[in-house]
Design a protein around this motif. Structure first.
Motif, short mmCIF file in Angstrom:
data_model
loop_
_atom_site.label_atom_id
_atom_site.label_comp_id
_atom_site.label_asym_id
_atom_site.label_seq_id
_atom_site.Cartn_x
_atom_site.Cartn_y
_atom_site.Cartn_z
N ALA A 148 -20.50 -2.81 -29.18
CA ALA A 148 -21.04 -3.34 -29.94
C ALA A 148 -22.21 -2.39 -30.57
CB ALA A 148 -21.80 -4.14 -30.04
N LYS A 149 -22.48 -0.96 -29.95
CA LYS A 149 -23.84 -0.20 -30.32
C LYS A 149 -22.68 0.83 -31.78
CE LYS A 149 -26.28 4.18 -29.73
NZ LYS A 149 -25.92 4.56 -30.67
N ALA A 150 -21.16 0.73 -30.88
CA ALA A 150 -20.18 1.12 -32.58
C ALA A 150 -19.96 1.02 -33.97
CB ALA A 150 -18.90 1.82 -31.95
N ALA A 151 -19.75 0.04 -33.25
CA ALA A 151 -19.64 -1.02 -34.50
C ALA A 151 -20.54 -1.04 -35.91
CB ALA A 151 -18.72 -2.51 -33.94
N LEU A 152 -22.28 -1.94 -34.59
CA LEU A 152 -22.73 -1.35 -35.74
C LEU A 152 -23.79 -0.19 -36.41
CD1 LEU A 152 -25.57 -4.06 -33.32
CD2 LEU A 152 -24.29 -4.49 -35.52
N ASP A 153 -23.05 0.69 -35.68
CA ASP A 153 -23.28 1.89 -35.87
C ASP A 153 -22.33 2.77 -37.75
OD1 ASP A 153 -25.72 2.75 -34.26
OD2 ASP A 153 -24.32 3.59 -33.00
N ALA A 186 -21.26 0.99 -39.48
CA ALA A 186 -21.73 -0.06 -40.49
C ALA A 186 -22.98 0.80 -41.02
CB ALA A 186 -22.31 -1.92 -39.88
N ARG A 187 -24.17 1.53 -39.93
CA ARG A 187 -24.89 1.68 -41.23
C ARG A 187 -24.25 3.10 -41.33
NH1 ARG A 187 -29.52 1.31 -40.58
NH2 ARG A 187 -30.00 0.08 -38.12
N GLN A 188 -23.57 3.92 -40.88
CA GLN A 188 -23.52 4.99 -41.36
C GLN A 188 -22.59 5.25 -42.92
OE1 GLN A 188 -20.57 6.57 -38.46
NE2 GLN A 188 -22.34 6.90 -36.99
N ARG A 189 -22.03 3.84 -43.02
CA ARG A 189 -21.16 3.40 -44.70
C ARG A 189 -21.76 1.75 -45.57
NH1 ARG A 189 -18.74 5.38 -40.92
NH2 ARG A 189 -17.10 6.66 -41.17
N SER A 190 -23.45 1.96 -44.92
CA SER A 190 -24.19 0.83 -45.87
C SER A 190 -23.33 -0.34 -45.78
CB SER A 190 -24.39 1.45 -46.58
OG SER A 190 -25.36 2.76 -47.00
N LEU A 191 -22.26 -1.00 -44.57
CA LEU A 191 -22.25 -2.03 -44.58
C LEU A 191 -22.80 -3.06 -44.24
CD1 LEU A 191 -18.70 -1.09 -43.24
CD2 LEU A 191 -19.06 -1.93 -45.32
N ALA A 192 -22.89 -4.30 -44.79
CA ALA A 192 -24.06 -5.73 -44.65
C ALA A 192 -22.38 -6.07 -43.43
CB ALA A 192 -23.79 -6.86 -46.04
N VAL A 193 -23.47 -6.40 -42.32
CA VAL A 193 -23.12 -7.23 -40.46
C VAL A 193 -23.31 -8.39 -41.14
CG1 VAL A 193 -23.34 -7.37 -38.25
CG2 VAL A 193 -24.11 -4.91 -39.84
N VAL A 194 -22.26 -8.72 -40.59
CA VAL A 194 -22.02 -10.60 -40.41
C VAL A 194 -21.49 -10.78 -39.50
CG1 VAL A 194 -20.60 -12.94 -40.99
CG2 VAL A 194 -20.98 -10.90 -42.12
N PRO A 195 -22.02 -11.32 -38.51
CA PRO A 195 -22.01 -10.93 -36.88
C PRO A 195 -21.50 -12.48 -35.85
CG PRO A 195 -24.46 -10.70 -37.08
CD PRO A 195 -23.66 -10.85 -38.37
N LEU A 196 -20.15 -12.95 -36.35
CA LEU A 196 -19.46 -14.14 -35.44
C LEU A 196 -19.58 -14.33 -34.64
CD1 LEU A 196 -17.09 -14.43 -38.33
CD2 LEU A 196 -19.34 -15.32 -38.63
N CYS A 197 -19.13 -13.15 -33.58
CA CYS A 197 -18.92 -13.25 -32.97
C CYS A 197 -20.08 -12.98 -31.32
CB CYS A 197 -18.42 -11.67 -32.61
SG CYS A 197 -17.88 -11.55 -30.66
N PRO A 198 -19.93 -14.10 -30.47
CA PRO A 198 -21.23 -14.54 -29.88
C PRO A 198 -21.93 -13.30 -28.49
CG PRO A 198 -19.82 -15.72 -29.72
CD PRO A 198 -18.92 -15.24 -30.24
N PHE A 199 -20.77 -12.31 -28.49
CA PHE A 199 -21.37 -11.25 -28.03
C PHE A 199 -22.06 -10.13 -29.12
CE2 PHE A 199 -21.35 -7.10 -26.00
CZ PHE A 199 -21.53 -7.06 -25.02
N VAL A 200 -21.57 -9.70 -30.13
CA VAL A 200 -22.36 -9.43 -31.05
C VAL A 200 -24.13 -9.86 -31.37
CG1 VAL A 200 -22.35 -8.18 -33.42
CG2 VAL A 200 -20.31 -8.01 -32.02
N ILE A 223 -17.94 6.52 -22.05
CA ILE A 223 -17.86 5.25 -22.31
C ILE A 223 -17.25 6.34 -24.29
CG2 ILE A 223 -17.55 3.00 -23.72
CD1 ILE A 223 -19.56 2.35 -21.13
N THR A 224 -16.18 6.48 -24.32
CA THR A 224 -15.72 6.81 -25.35
C THR A 224 -14.74 5.49 -26.11
OG1 THR A 224 -14.93 8.86 -24.81
CG2 THR A 224 -14.29 8.56 -26.48
N VAL A 225 -15.61 5.28 -27.80
CA VAL A 225 -15.22 3.99 -27.95
C VAL A 225 -14.30 4.82 -29.42
CG1 VAL A 225 -15.28 2.21 -29.79
CG2 VAL A 225 -16.91 2.81 -27.98
#
Length: 97
Positions: free
Chosen positions: A56-61, A63-77, A4-6
């Motif tokens: 979800a993994k791509a979005a979280l990775d 965030a980690r690479q850019r030192s961003l805090a995550v606000v998961p509003l989406c139930p799936f995430v 899968i390519t994101v």
């Protein structure tokens, strides 16, 4: 199944997987050192292939690479985060799963 390519579609503010004429996505907003993950959409034709998890993994990775805090509003995430404690350190202050 092929890998899968994101892609990060910065203009649209979403991580995307384009496959078989369909687009699956995790939509996001960037705000003051945070990434707000507010919607995941996987078309029925692409369900059951791990595409939502890859998004979800791509979005979280990202965030980690850019030192961003995550606000998961989406139930799936939020569900993905519950199953993957290795990402809990990314949660914005005051966010509980």
């Amino acid at each position: 199944m092929d890998e899968i390519t994101v892609q990060n579609n910065i203009i649209a503010g979403q991580f995307e997987v384009r496959l078989e004429g369909h687009t699956a996505l995790v939509a996001y907003l960037l705000d003051a050192g945070q990434i707000i993950l507010d919607h995941t959409e996987v078309p029925p034709a692409l369900e059951g292939r791990g595409i939502g998890s890859a998004l979800a993994k791509a979005a979280l990775d990202y965030a980690r690479q850019r030192s961003l805090a995550v606000v998961p509003l989406c139930p799936f995430v939020r569900g993905y985060l519950k199953r993957h404690p290795e990402y809990h350190d990314l949660l914005a202050q005051g966010i509980e799963l």
